[in-house]
Design an enzyme around this catalytic site. Structure first.
Site, PDB file in Angstrom:
ATOM      1  N   GLY A   1       0.808  -1.217   0.000  1.00  0.00           N
ATOM      2  CA  GLY A   1       0.000   0.000   0.000  1.00  0.00           C
ATOM      3  C   GLY A   1       0.831   1.252   0.000  1.00  0.00           C
ATOM      4  O   GLY A   1       0.302   2.362   0.096  1.00  0.00           O
ATOM      5  N   GLY A   2       2.149   1.107  -0.115  1.00  0.00           N
ATOM      6  CA  GLY A   2       3.058   2.247  -0.174  1.00  0.00           C
ATOM      7  C   GLY A   2       3.531   2.515  -1.589  1.00  0.00           C
ATOM      8  O   GLY A   2       3.255   1.745  -2.513  1.00  0.00           O
TER       9      GLY A   2
ATOM     10  N   ASP B   1       6.615   2.480  -2.810  1.00  0.00           N
ATOM     11  CA  ASP B   1       7.685   1.617  -3.317  1.00  0.00           C
ATOM     12  C   ASP B   1       7.124   0.373  -4.004  1.00  0.00           C
ATOM     13  O   ASP B   1       7.502   0.043  -5.129  1.00  0.00           O
ATOM     14  CB  ASP B   1       8.621   1.206  -2.180  1.00  0.00           C
ATOM     15  CG  ASP B   1       9.359   2.395  -1.575  1.00  0.00           C
ATOM     16  OD1 ASP B   1       9.645   3.349  -2.308  1.00  0.00           O
ATOM     17  OD2 ASP B   1       9.639   2.367  -0.359  1.00  0.00           O
ATOM     18  N   SER B   2       6.222  -0.339  -3.320  1.00  0.00           N
ATOM     19  CA  SER B   2       5.662  -1.547  -3.940  1.00  0.00           C
ATOM     20  C   SER B   2       4.746  -1.199  -5.106  1.00  0.00           C
ATOM     21  O   SER B   2       4.597  -1.986  -6.049  1.00  0.00           O
ATOM     22  CB  SER B   2       4.921  -2.401  -2.912  1.00  0.00           C
ATOM     23  OG  SER B   2       3.865  -1.694  -2.304  1.00  0.00           O
TER      24      SER B   2
ATOM     25  N   MET C   1      -0.183  -8.697   2.326  1.00  0.00           N
ATOM     26  CA  MET C   1      -0.023  -9.533   3.513  1.00  0.00           C
ATOM     27  C   MET C   1      -0.684  -8.874   4.718  1.00  0.00           C
ATOM     28  O   MET C   1      -0.317  -7.765   5.098  1.00  0.00           O
ATOM     29  CB  MET C   1       1.463  -9.746   3.817  1.00  0.00           C
ATOM     30  CG  MET C   1       2.161 -10.690   2.886  1.00  0.00           C
ATOM     31  SD  MET C   1       3.948 -10.719   3.190  1.00  0.00           S
ATOM     32  CE  MET C   1       4.488  -9.378   2.117  1.00  0.00           C
TER      33      MET C   1
ATOM     34  N   CYS D   1      10.690 -10.452  10.613  1.00  0.00           N
ATOM     35  CA  CYS D   1       9.559 -10.493   9.686  1.00  0.00           C
ATOM     36  C   CYS D   1      10.028 -10.872   8.285  1.00  0.00           C
ATOM     37  O   CYS D   1       9.390 -11.680   7.596  1.00  0.00           O
ATOM     38  CB  CYS D   1       8.847  -9.135   9.661  1.00  0.00           C
ATOM     39  SG  CYS D   1       7.439  -9.076   8.529  1.00  0.00           S
TER      40      CYS D   1
ATOM     41  N   CYS E   1       5.775  -2.206  12.504  1.00  0.00           N
ATOM     42  CA  CYS E   1       4.490  -2.327  11.809  1.00  0.00           C
ATOM     43  C   CYS E   1       3.311  -2.526  12.752  1.00  0.00           C
ATOM     44  O   CYS E   1       2.248  -1.955  12.549  1.00  0.00           O
ATOM     45  CB  CYS E   1       4.555  -3.457  10.785  1.00  0.00           C
ATOM     46  SG  CYS E   1       4.956  -5.069  11.488  1.00  0.00           S
TER      47      CYS E   1
END
EC number: 2.8.1.13
Length: 369
Positions: A11-12, A14-15, A34, A99, A195
């Site tokens: 949701g940022g 970068d992705s 995820m 993570c 997170c």
């Protein structure tokens, strides 16, 4: 034949740009969000729901399939439990490292392979390079955003199946690409903090899961100078929030040690106090990118926290399998529980979890060992 890539979308920005770049290269891209943690913030908003919505919007913009996958149980069992256990030991863990090891490049990878993925992709600022049949982890091109530190426990299986589409770019270029293509997340702020804590008060969050007990704050000369609110609330090298300003010379106070059995927080005054500095450390659970230890003694550089400048070190393996990492020069605020990551130039060799430190002066050995 077109290669299938399962992209971890957060949701940022970068992705989001990763999705754009992968589609431009004509991969068969499937985006997967995820869901690792289910809890609302202080305003009653579930940030995971918001992030998933943003990721879905970008996927729809680009015309790629979007799905969510729930890893809450895996996250709790392998990351959050580890996080709490480390605090119980008086250490300061790095859950992002765990993570990556347990969720993004293990559980997520397994899930993607069941969907017949050829590769997975993530929005980390890092690079993978194949040399002589081995997969090497390289720093990201943008030194300020390089995230290889958080990936140092990733092995060959994951790296052989991973693409980092923005690893060769700097953040400015990523933002520009997002704006150029009018991606929904182009101006979205980067997420900060752990997170599952997000923007919440960190101490209050810890108090919900761990018992805390007030105790004495004692300086390195043995003087009782105050009360702490619970050792889990403090980390080595901490300056702010100790609550003992205005005592002594007027210089700032720093946390230099903890005694869990006696519930004592040790502090020293002055930013260059020798109790703040270490000359070596012992690292446990070493993990090597190439999955085999290098030859020792190893001369290389290390980082003991994210964005720290490289520290020249000499590494040896102890009889118990732990690493002894000696620094060319004393280093300030090396913190047990954090990760010591080793590099040869641009190549990340691997890392180990800091177990204990050797202070610059032997008389301070009692502080953290």
């Amino acid at each position: 034949m077109t290669k299938r890539v399962i992209l971890g979308m957060s949701g940022g920005v970068d992705s989001s740009v990763c999705a754009l770049l992968l589609k431009e290269k004509e991969y068969d891209v499937i985006s997967l969000f995820m869901k690792n943690w289910d809890e609302k913030d202080e305003d009653g908003v579930c940030t995971a729901t918001e992030d998933a919505s943003d990721a879905r919007r970008v996927a729809n913009q680009l015309g790629i399939p979007f799905y969510t996958v729930n890893f809450e149980k895996e996250y709790w069992d392998t990351v959050f439990t580890y996080f709490l256990d480390e605090y119980k030991k008086g250490r300061t863990p790095n859950p992002d490292v765990m993570c990556n090891q347990e969720i993004k490049f293990n559980a997520f990878l397994d899930y993607a392979l069941k969907l017949d993925a050829d590769y997975i992709a993530m929005g980390h600022y890092a690079q993978v390079e194949k040399r002589d049949g081995k997969y090497y982890l390289l720093r990201g091109e943008d030194n300020n955003k390089d995230q290889s530190y958080f990936l140092a426990r990733i092995g060959q299986r994951a790296l052989s199946k991973t693409i980092f589409p923005v690893g060769h770019l700097d953040k400015k270029s990523v933002r520009e690409l997002a704006e150029m293509h009018n991606l929904y997340t182009a101006k979205k702020k980067d997420s900060t903090g752990i997170c599952f804590i997000g923007e919440r008060n960190f101490d209050e969050f810890l108090d919900r899961y761990l018992l805390t007990k007030e105790g004495d704050i004692i300086d390195v000369d043995g003087n009782k100078i105050g009360k702490h609110t619970g050792l889990i609330h403090y980390t080595l090298g901490q300056r702010r929030g100790i609550g003992i300003g205005g005592i002594g010379t007027g210089e700032p106070w720093f946390v230099v040690g903890k005694d869990l059995k006696k519930n004592i927080l040790y502090v020293a005054q002055g930013e260059n106090h020798p109790a703040l500095f270490a000359k070596s450390l012992v690292g446990e659970s070493p993990s090597w990118i190439l999955e085999e230890a290098p030859e020792f003694p190893l001369k290389c550089t290390a980082k003991f926290r994210y964005r720290q400048a490289d520290i020249p070190v000499t590494v040896n393996m102890l009889d118990d399998g732990n690493l002894h990492i000696a620094f060319d020069n004393p280093v300030k605020a090396v913190t047990p529980g954090q990760q010591a990551v080793l590099y040869q130039d641009e190549v990340c060799l691997g890392g180990s979890i800091i177990k204990s430190i050797e202070p610059m002066e032997k008389k301070y050995l009692y502080l953290n060992n």
